[in-house]
Design a protein around this motif. Structure first.
Motif, PDB file in Angstrom:
ATOM      1  N   UNK A  80     -12.623  33.755  34.395  1.00 53.83           N
ATOM      2  CA  UNK A  80     -13.148  33.540  35.747  1.00 53.83           C
ATOM      3  C   UNK A  80     -12.406  34.343  36.808  1.00 53.83           C
ATOM      4  N   UNK A  81     -11.169  34.735  36.505  1.00 52.77           N
ATOM      5  CA  UNK A  81     -10.426  35.516  37.503  1.00 52.77           C
ATOM      6  C   UNK A  81     -11.092  36.866  37.767  1.00 52.77           C
ATOM      7  N   UNK A  82     -11.872  37.348  36.747  1.00 51.66           N
ATOM      8  CA  UNK A  82     -12.638  38.576  36.929  1.00 51.66           C
ATOM      9  C   UNK A  82     -11.813  39.725  37.465  1.00 51.66           C
ATOM     10  N   UNK A  83     -12.200  40.220  38.624  1.00 54.77           N
ATOM     11  CA  UNK A  83     -11.513  41.358  39.229  1.00 54.77           C
ATOM     12  C   UNK A  83     -10.498  40.934  40.287  1.00 54.77           C
ATOM     13  N   UNK A  84     -10.042  39.695  40.202  1.00 51.31           N
ATOM     14  CA  UNK A  84      -9.053  39.214  41.162  1.00 51.31           C
ATOM     15  C   UNK A  84      -7.812  40.106  41.153  1.00 51.31           C
ATOM     16  N   UNK A  85      -7.193  40.257  42.323  1.00 50.93           N
ATOM     17  CA  UNK A  85      -5.975  41.080  42.415  1.00 50.93           C
ATOM     18  C   UNK A  85      -4.866  40.522  41.526  1.00 50.93           C
ATOM     19  N   UNK A  86      -4.978  39.259  41.148  1.00 52.98           N
ATOM     20  CA  UNK A  86      -3.975  38.656  40.264  1.00 52.98           C
ATOM     21  C   UNK A  86      -3.929  39.368  38.908  1.00 52.98           C
ATOM     22  N   UNK A  87      -5.082  39.800  38.437  1.00 50.91           N
ATOM     23  CA  UNK A  87      -5.133  40.439  37.120  1.00 50.91           C
ATOM     24  C   UNK A  87      -4.498  41.821  37.117  1.00 50.91           C
ATOM     25  N   UNK A  88      -4.382  42.430  38.279  1.00 44.13           N
ATOM     26  CA  UNK A  88      -3.875  43.799  38.340  1.00 44.13           C
ATOM     27  C   UNK A  88      -2.505  43.890  39.014  1.00 44.13           C
ATOM     28  N   UNK A  89      -1.917  42.738  39.313  1.00 42.68           N
ATOM     29  CA  UNK A  89      -0.630  42.750  40.009  1.00 42.68           C
ATOM     30  C   UNK A  89       0.515  43.115  39.063  1.00 42.68           C
ATOM     31  N   UNK A  90       1.605  43.598  39.630  1.00 42.15           N
ATOM     32  CA  UNK A  90       2.805  43.949  38.868  1.00 42.15           C
ATOM     33  C   UNK A  90       4.039  43.453  39.621  1.00 42.15           C
ATOM     34  N   UNK A  91       5.196  43.575  38.997  1.00 46.01           N
ATOM     35  CA  UNK A  91       6.456  43.183  39.633  1.00 46.01           C
ATOM     36  C   UNK A  91       7.392  44.390  39.681  1.00 46.01           C
ATOM     37  N   UNK A 151      -5.976  48.207  45.791  1.00 44.68           N
ATOM     38  CA  UNK A 151      -4.629  48.683  45.469  1.00 44.68           C
ATOM     39  C   UNK A 151      -3.833  47.583  44.777  1.00 44.68           C
ATOM     40  N   UNK A 152      -2.983  48.012  43.847  1.00 43.85           N
ATOM     41  CA  UNK A 152      -2.186  47.031  43.104  1.00 43.85           C
ATOM     42  C   UNK A 152      -1.146  46.396  44.020  1.00 43.85           C
ATOM     43  N   UNK A 153      -1.014  45.084  43.932  1.00 41.00           N
ATOM     44  CA  UNK A 153      -0.028  44.384  44.766  1.00 41.00           C
ATOM     45  C   UNK A 153       0.988  43.711  43.860  1.00 41.00           C
ATOM     46  N   UNK A 154       2.089  43.257  44.446  1.00 38.40           N
ATOM     47  CA  UNK A 154       3.012  42.497  43.610  1.00 38.40           C
ATOM     48  C   UNK A 154       2.423  41.098  43.418  1.00 38.40           C
ATOM     49  N   UNK A 155       2.849  40.435  42.342  1.00 41.36           N
ATOM     50  CA  UNK A 155       2.188  39.199  41.931  1.00 41.36           C
ATOM     51  C   UNK A 155       2.424  38.036  42.894  1.00 41.36           C
ATOM     52  N   UNK A 156       3.495  38.073  43.662  1.00 41.00           N
ATOM     53  CA  UNK A 156       3.731  37.001  44.634  1.00 41.00           C
ATOM     54  C   UNK A 156       2.707  37.098  45.762  1.00 41.00           C
ATOM     55  N   UNK A 157       2.466  38.325  46.238  1.00 42.32           N
ATOM     56  CA  UNK A 157       1.458  38.539  47.290  1.00 42.32           C
ATOM     57  C   UNK A 157       0.064  38.191  46.767  1.00 42.32           C
ATOM     58  N   UNK A 158      -0.227  38.575  45.514  1.00 47.86           N
ATOM     59  CA  UNK A 158      -1.528  38.289  44.910  1.00 47.86           C
ATOM     60  C   UNK A 158      -1.740  36.781  44.746  1.00 47.86           C
TER      61      UNK A 158
END
Length: 317
Positions: free
Chosen positions: A52-63, A1-8
């Motif tokens: 390298x971030x690949x499928x990290x939640x960081x790539x899919x985060x939003x604000x 699930x998409x998370x906000x970027x601070x949590x990611x």
């Protein structure tokens, strides 16, 4: 699930591998912000870190537009999406959650109607001929609306019209506070009130105190305005949001590629209080523009015209 970027970001920093990759990207973003030239090896390292971030939640985060620590969240987003920041026409993805996923701000219209019915007849008569005056009276029914409107008005009118005494940065911050923290039921009434005469149109045009928030003594080049915007995380994010949600489409009946008027209006409101603040150009129309010119743009004239055209001749907007 998409998370906000601070949590990611917090999740990434707790993992040794992700942490190392993210720190590299932070240094890359810092070098870019400071306009430091990167050698070939550094550029390769930055590109590899992004991959390298690949499928990290960081790539899919939003604000979220109304979240606390919004600037921090946006900084994280642009750190992991540096390839989107190379130019105006690459800002294709908004860092903000879509309108459907945002918290909806609701107003009790029955309560508003009851309060409005208690006003005296002369005031109601004035409201009937001037919808912008009525919008102000509706704002006055909300403590938060009237307080934040008074706040930005007092900041923006202090020395307005004089470059030496008008604090544009503080004025912009006050405007952003108003449009972010006050429910849109109030802010949209004030900004988009429908006018039939110039008196009403003047009130609408002056909503954002243009002498301070919009106009300079001389019009800067639109490319300079764009550069100022791209150096600021909030402005860059609002511009990306505006590009995504107000992208015109000639083949579409409504002129919008996204077919979402509400999202486009919200994106437009998001630009107010940034270095690329738009506004109505006269008291007698709903035409809007940036305060800039494309004169003396040299071989970048076409790009400059397209930037200005996103506001001046945007069928979607």
């Amino acid at each position: 699930p998409r998370s906000d970027c601070i949590a990611a970001e917090q999740l990434c920093l707790s993992d040794a591998s992700c942490n190392g990759t993210y720190r590299i990207l932070e240094n890359c973003a810092l070098a870019k912000t400071r306009l430091l030239p990167l050698d070939h090896d550094s550029r390769v390292r930055c590109l590899n870190a992004e991959l390298d971030l690949g499928n990290s939640s960081l790539l899919h985060c939003k604000c979220h537009r109304r979240m606390k620590r919004q600037e921090h969240c946006l900084r994280v987003f642009w750190t992991v999406h540096p390839s989107m920041t190379d130019g105006y026409f690459n800002l294709e993805t908004s860092p903000y959650e879509s309108l459907a996923n945002e918290e909806h701000w609701k107003t009790d219209y029955n309560k508003l109607a009851a309060l409005l019915s208690g006003k005296d007849c002369s005031q109601l008569a004035g409201d009937a001929t001037n919808p912008c005056l009525k919008a102000t009276h509706v704002c006055n029914l909300s403590k938060k609306c009237v307080r934040l409107r008074t706040d930005y008005a007092s900041i923006c009118t202090k020395g307005a019209g004089s470059e030496d005494t008008c604090d544009r940065r503080k004025c912009h911050r006050g405007l952003r506070n108003f449009f972010e923290k006050v429910p849109e039921d109030f802010t949209k009434r004030i900004l988009f009130c429908p006018c039939q005469d110039e008196l009403c149109g003047e009130r609408r045009r002056k909503t954002i105190v243009p002498d301070c928030s919009f106009q300079h003594n001389t019009k800067p080049n639109c490319l300079w305005l764009l550069d100022s915007c791209l150096e600021d995380h909030i402005c860059k994010s609002r511009l990306a949001d505006f590009q995504q949600n107000c992208q015109p489409a000639d083949t579409s009946p409504d002129g919008c590629s996204q077919h979402n008027d509400a999202a486009c209006l919200q994106a437009y409101m998001g630009m107010i209080g940034t270095p690329m603040t738009p506004n109505y150009v006269s008291n007698s129309s709903v035409e809007i523009s940036l305060w800039c010119t494309c004169e003396s743009s040299g071989n970048q004239k076409e790009k400059c015209d397209q930037i200005l055209g996103m506001f001046e001749s945007n069928k979607c907007l």
